[in-house]
Design a protein around this motif. Structure first.
Motif, PDB file in Angstrom:
ATOM      1  N   ASN A   2     -10.327  51.080  61.492  1.00 19.56           N
ATOM      2  CA  ASN A   2     -10.647  51.218  62.906  1.00 19.56           C
ATOM      3  C   ASN A   2     -10.380  49.895  63.600  1.00 19.56           C
ATOM      4  O   ASN A   2     -11.071  48.918  63.360  1.00 19.56           O
ATOM      5  CB  ASN A   2     -12.101  51.648  63.080  1.00 19.56           C
ATOM      6  N   GLN A   4      -9.908  47.566  67.109  1.00 19.51           N
ATOM      7  CA  GLN A   4     -10.407  47.457  68.481  1.00 19.51           C
ATOM      8  C   GLN A   4      -9.544  46.452  69.237  1.00 19.51           C
ATOM      9  O   GLN A   4      -9.264  45.365  68.714  1.00 19.51           O
ATOM     10  CB  GLN A   4     -11.861  46.968  68.487  1.00 19.51           C
ATOM     11  N   GLN A  31      -5.416  58.044  65.703  1.00 20.77           N
ATOM     12  CA  GLN A  31      -6.351  58.529  66.718  1.00 20.77           C
ATOM     13  C   GLN A  31      -6.600  57.371  67.676  1.00 20.77           C
ATOM     14  O   GLN A  31      -7.041  56.291  67.260  1.00 20.77           O
ATOM     15  CB  GLN A  31      -7.652  58.979  66.079  1.00 20.77           C
ATOM     16  N   ALA A  42      -9.521  51.775  71.117  1.00 20.61           N
ATOM     17  CA  ALA A  42      -9.862  51.911  69.706  1.00 20.61           C
ATOM     18  C   ALA A  42      -8.774  52.744  69.037  1.00 20.61           C
ATOM     19  O   ALA A  42      -8.343  53.761  69.583  1.00 20.61           O
ATOM     20  CB  ALA A  42     -11.217  52.582  69.540  1.00 20.61           C
ATOM     21  N   LEU A  44      -7.664  54.391  65.260  1.00 21.64           N
ATOM     22  CA  LEU A  44      -7.920  54.709  63.864  1.00 21.64           C
ATOM     23  C   LEU A  44      -6.563  54.938  63.206  1.00 21.64           C
ATOM     24  O   LEU A  44      -5.865  55.914  63.527  1.00 21.64           O
ATOM     25  CB  LEU A  44      -8.811  55.943  63.750  1.00 21.64           C
TER      26      LEU A  44
END
Length: 64
Positions: A2, A4, A31, A42, A44
């Motif tokens: 993940n 950021q 994602q 964000a 993924l």
């Protein structure tokens, strides 16, 4: 993983879609969540952070 990012230069839904498209061009299964108001993105993905950042920057935005 993940990732950021703080992305500068986004101001509308078109910008959010451009960032999403840029990331998904290098990883179609990524994602992506974009908050235009805060500039928060964000992602993924299994791709390295630098690859994703470069894709966003190549779309015309500054990512940190």
């Amino acid at each position: 993983m993940n990732l950021q990012f703080q992305v500068d230069g986004m101001s509308c839904a078109h910008c959010a879609q451009a960032v999403t498209d840029a990331v998904q061009a290098i990883d179609p299964s990524a994602q992506v969540t974009v908050d235009v108001g805060t500039g928060h993105v964000a992602v993924l993905t299994e791709h390295p952070r630098d690859s994703v950042r470069l894709a966003i920057e190549n779309a015309g935005y500054r990512a940190a």
